[in-house]
Design a protein around this motif. Structure first.
Motif, PDB file in Angstrom:
ATOM      1  N   UNK A   1     -14.338  46.068  26.865  1.00 11.24           N
ATOM      2  CA  UNK A   1     -13.330  45.096  26.434  1.00 11.24           C
ATOM      3  C   UNK A   1     -11.963  45.740  26.318  1.00 11.24           C
ATOM      4  N   UNK A   2     -11.911  46.971  25.803  1.00 14.32           N
ATOM      5  CA  UNK A   2     -10.627  47.668  25.668  1.00 14.32           C
ATOM      6  C   UNK A   2     -10.013  47.947  27.031  1.00 14.32           C
ATOM      7  N   UNK A   3     -10.850  48.364  27.997  1.00 19.09           N
ATOM      8  CA  UNK A   3     -10.365  48.698  29.337  1.00 19.09           C
ATOM      9  C   UNK A   3     -10.181  47.470  30.225  1.00 19.09           C
ATOM     10  N   UNK A   4     -10.692  46.304  29.797  1.00 22.14           N
ATOM     11  CA  UNK A   4     -10.559  45.100  30.601  1.00 22.14           C
ATOM     12  C   UNK A   4     -11.405  45.113  31.858  1.00 22.14           C
ATOM     13  N   UNK A   5     -12.600  45.695  31.798  1.00 24.38           N
ATOM     14  CA  UNK A   5     -13.468  45.805  32.972  1.00 24.38           C
ATOM     15  C   UNK A   5     -14.593  44.772  32.953  1.00 24.38           C
ATOM     16  N   UNK A   6     -14.443  43.667  32.237  1.00 26.04           N
ATOM     17  CA  UNK A   6     -15.521  42.687  32.144  1.00 26.04           C
ATOM     18  C   UNK A   6     -15.882  42.098  33.513  1.00 26.04           C
ATOM     19  N   UNK A   7     -14.857  41.845  34.315  1.00 21.00           N
ATOM     20  CA  UNK A   7     -15.120  41.208  35.614  1.00 21.00           C
ATOM     21  C   UNK A   7     -16.012  42.072  36.496  1.00 21.00           C
ATOM     22  N   UNK A   8     -15.860  43.378  36.409  1.00 20.62           N
ATOM     23  CA  UNK A   8     -16.682  44.275  37.231  1.00 20.62           C
ATOM     24  C   UNK A   8     -18.155  44.109  36.903  1.00 20.62           C
ATOM     25  N   UNK A   9     -18.493  44.099  35.627  1.00 21.74           N
ATOM     26  CA  UNK A   9     -19.900  43.999  35.222  1.00 21.74           C
ATOM     27  C   UNK A   9     -20.430  42.582  35.454  1.00 21.74           C
ATOM     28  N   UNK A  10     -19.584  41.569  35.219  1.00 17.87           N
ATOM     29  CA  UNK A  10     -20.020  40.204  35.475  1.00 17.87           C
ATOM     30  C   UNK A  10     -20.345  39.989  36.941  1.00 17.87           C
ATOM     31  N   UNK A  11     -19.500  40.512  37.822  1.00 17.84           N
ATOM     32  CA  UNK A  11     -19.732  40.361  39.251  1.00 17.84           C
ATOM     33  C   UNK A  11     -20.975  41.126  39.689  1.00 17.84           C
ATOM     34  N   UNK A  12     -21.180  42.329  39.149  1.00 17.02           N
ATOM     35  CA  UNK A  12     -22.351  43.126  39.521  1.00 17.02           C
ATOM     36  C   UNK A  12     -23.642  42.432  39.091  1.00 17.02           C
ATOM     37  N   UNK A  13     -23.671  41.915  37.867  1.00 16.68           N
ATOM     38  CA  UNK A  13     -24.868  41.228  37.382  1.00 16.68           C
ATOM     39  C   UNK A  13     -25.111  39.954  38.193  1.00 16.68           C
ATOM     40  N   UNK A  14     -24.046  39.212  38.510  1.00 15.68           N
ATOM     41  CA  UNK A  14     -24.202  37.990  39.298  1.00 15.68           C
ATOM     42  C   UNK A  14     -24.763  38.297  40.681  1.00 15.68           C
ATOM     43  N   UNK A  15     -24.222  39.340  41.338  1.00 11.34           N
ATOM     44  CA  UNK A  15     -24.656  39.676  42.692  1.00 11.34           C
ATOM     45  C   UNK A  15     -26.118  40.078  42.733  1.00 11.34           C
ATOM     46  N   UNK A  16     -26.521  40.955  41.829  1.00 12.51           N
ATOM     47  CA  UNK A  16     -27.905  41.433  41.842  1.00 12.51           C
ATOM     48  C   UNK A  16     -28.870  40.374  41.312  1.00 12.51           C
ATOM     49  N   UNK A  17     -28.422  39.506  40.407  1.00 12.10           N
ATOM     50  CA  UNK A  17     -29.277  38.417  39.935  1.00 12.10           C
ATOM     51  C   UNK A  17     -29.563  37.442  41.071  1.00 12.10           C
ATOM     52  N   UNK A  18     -28.512  37.086  41.826  1.00 13.83           N
ATOM     53  CA  UNK A  18     -28.711  36.166  42.947  1.00 13.83           C
ATOM     54  C   UNK A  18     -29.668  36.763  43.973  1.00 13.83           C
ATOM     55  N   UNK A  19     -29.501  38.051  44.276  1.00 10.48           N
ATOM     56  CA  UNK A  19     -30.369  38.684  45.269  1.00 10.48           C
ATOM     57  C   UNK A  19     -31.814  38.782  44.769  1.00 10.48           C
ATOM     58  N   UNK A  20     -31.997  39.154  43.489  1.00  6.70           N
ATOM     59  CA  UNK A  20     -33.345  39.314  42.939  1.00  6.70           C
ATOM     60  C   UNK A  20     -34.073  37.985  42.867  1.00  6.70           C
ATOM     61  N   UNK A  21     -33.419  36.966  42.300  1.00  2.00           N
ATOM     62  CA  UNK A  21     -34.074  35.672  42.150  1.00  2.00           C
ATOM     63  C   UNK A  21     -34.209  34.952  43.488  1.00  2.00           C
ATOM     64  N   UNK A  22     -33.301  35.239  44.440  1.00  2.00           N
ATOM     65  CA  UNK A  22     -33.456  34.673  45.775  1.00  2.00           C
ATOM     66  C   UNK A  22     -34.699  35.198  46.469  1.00  2.00           C
ATOM     67  N   UNK A  23     -34.947  36.514  46.330  1.00  2.00           N
ATOM     68  CA  UNK A  23     -36.161  37.094  46.912  1.00  2.00           C
ATOM     69  C   UNK A  23     -37.405  36.530  46.235  1.00  2.00           C
ATOM     70  N   UNK A  24     -37.354  36.361  44.897  1.00  2.00           N
ATOM     71  CA  UNK A  24     -38.496  35.789  44.180  1.00  2.00           C
ATOM     72  C   UNK A  24     -38.741  34.353  44.622  1.00  2.00           C
ATOM     73  N   UNK A  25     -37.666  33.585  44.833  1.00  2.00           N
ATOM     74  CA  UNK A  25     -37.815  32.201  45.294  1.00  2.00           C
ATOM     75  C   UNK A  25     -38.539  32.149  46.637  1.00  2.00           C
ATOM     76  N   UNK A  26     -38.145  33.008  47.568  1.00  2.00           N
ATOM     77  CA  UNK A  26     -38.788  33.010  48.881  1.00  2.00           C
ATOM     78  C   UNK A  26     -40.251  33.442  48.781  1.00  2.00           C
TER      79      UNK A  26
END
Length: 245
Positions: free
Chosen positions: A174-199
């Motif tokens: 929060x101090x460094x303002x890096x929230x977007x980096x972690x949000x984007x990383x979690x979103x990207x890997x969540x989509x890939x993980x759950x997409x593979x599980x869906x298939x």
């Protein structure tokens, strides 16, 4: 005629009494079946989850006893994933399906024995159709299932890593303002993980539909062959009824 001796022993009860007694017996048999199946399922789940608990504890003990250099090369999120999520996937994707398949294989062998005794040629023909179709389905989908499993394992470990690092260092982030980096990383890997599980889950439903199609096609072909071979039509129906059952 074979019921005459026990009926005489019962005093030759009237037909109404026999019908009611038969209905009560059907309910009793149904209750017995439910009890047996419930006990079998409980034993299966007890074995599967006992195996998962044992494996999880052994993995955790192994990690706890590793030398310091091993721990430096491994991310804690990966180890947590192996101890918890990976063992859970093993239970639901391997242990329980193997137990179910073993039980159904024993039932299938019994059914095949009855069918072979009544209609050996038709049983071999339909069995060959189902067997070749199942082999073809497995051959086509095997590589994809392995690839999706690898993708899900990889992205799930990375998702847990970013979640753990993001929550663990949330003040500094929060101090460094890096929230977007972690949000984007979690979103990207969540989509890939759950997409593979869906298939994977969609593909798990396909064998039942594919085998059903092959079974219907095989029975239609077998019926046509019996009619073309000159079998009386009156005997085709009961034979198909046996295969359908």
């Amino acid at each position: 005629p074979f019921l005459a001796p026990p009926l005489r022993a019962l005093g030759v009860p009237p037909q109404r009494t026999l019908v009611i007694g038969t209905l009560v017996a059907m309910v009793a048999v149904s209750l017995l079946k439910i009890g047996v199946l419930s006990a079998v399922q409980r034993a299966q789940f007890r074995f599967a989850f006992g195996l998962q608990s044992s494996l999880s504890q052994r993995l955790f003990r192994t990690y706890m006893m590793q030398p310091w250099p091993f721990l430096l090369r491994r991310n804690s999120a990966e180890l947590i994933h192996n101890v918890s999520a990976a063992t859970n996937l093993l239970t639901f994707n391997t242990t329980l399906p193997v137990i179910t398949a073993t039980g159904e294989a024993l039932v299938g062998l019994s059914i095949c024995a009855v069918l072979l005794a009544s209609e050996p040629l038709g049983t071999l023909a339909i069995g060959a159709t189902l067997g070749s179709g199942a082999w073809l389905f497995h051959r086509v989908t095997r590589g994809r299932v392995a690839e999706w499993g690898r993708m899900r394992q990889e992205h799930e470990a990375l998702r847990l890593r970013h979640l753990q690092q993001g929550i663990g260092g949330i003040k500094d982030i929060a101090v460094l303002g890096r929230q977007d980096h972690f949000l984007e990383a979690v979103r990207r890997h969540s989509d890939a993980s759950f997409g593979a599980l869906e298939r994977q889950l969609v593909l798990q439903q396909m064998p039942r539909l594919w085998i059903e199609f092959l079974a219907v096609s095989g029975m239609v072909g077998f019926a046509a062959a019996m009619v073309l071979a000159g079998r009386p039509v009156a005997t085709v129906g009961p034979t198909l009824g046996l295969f359908a059952a």
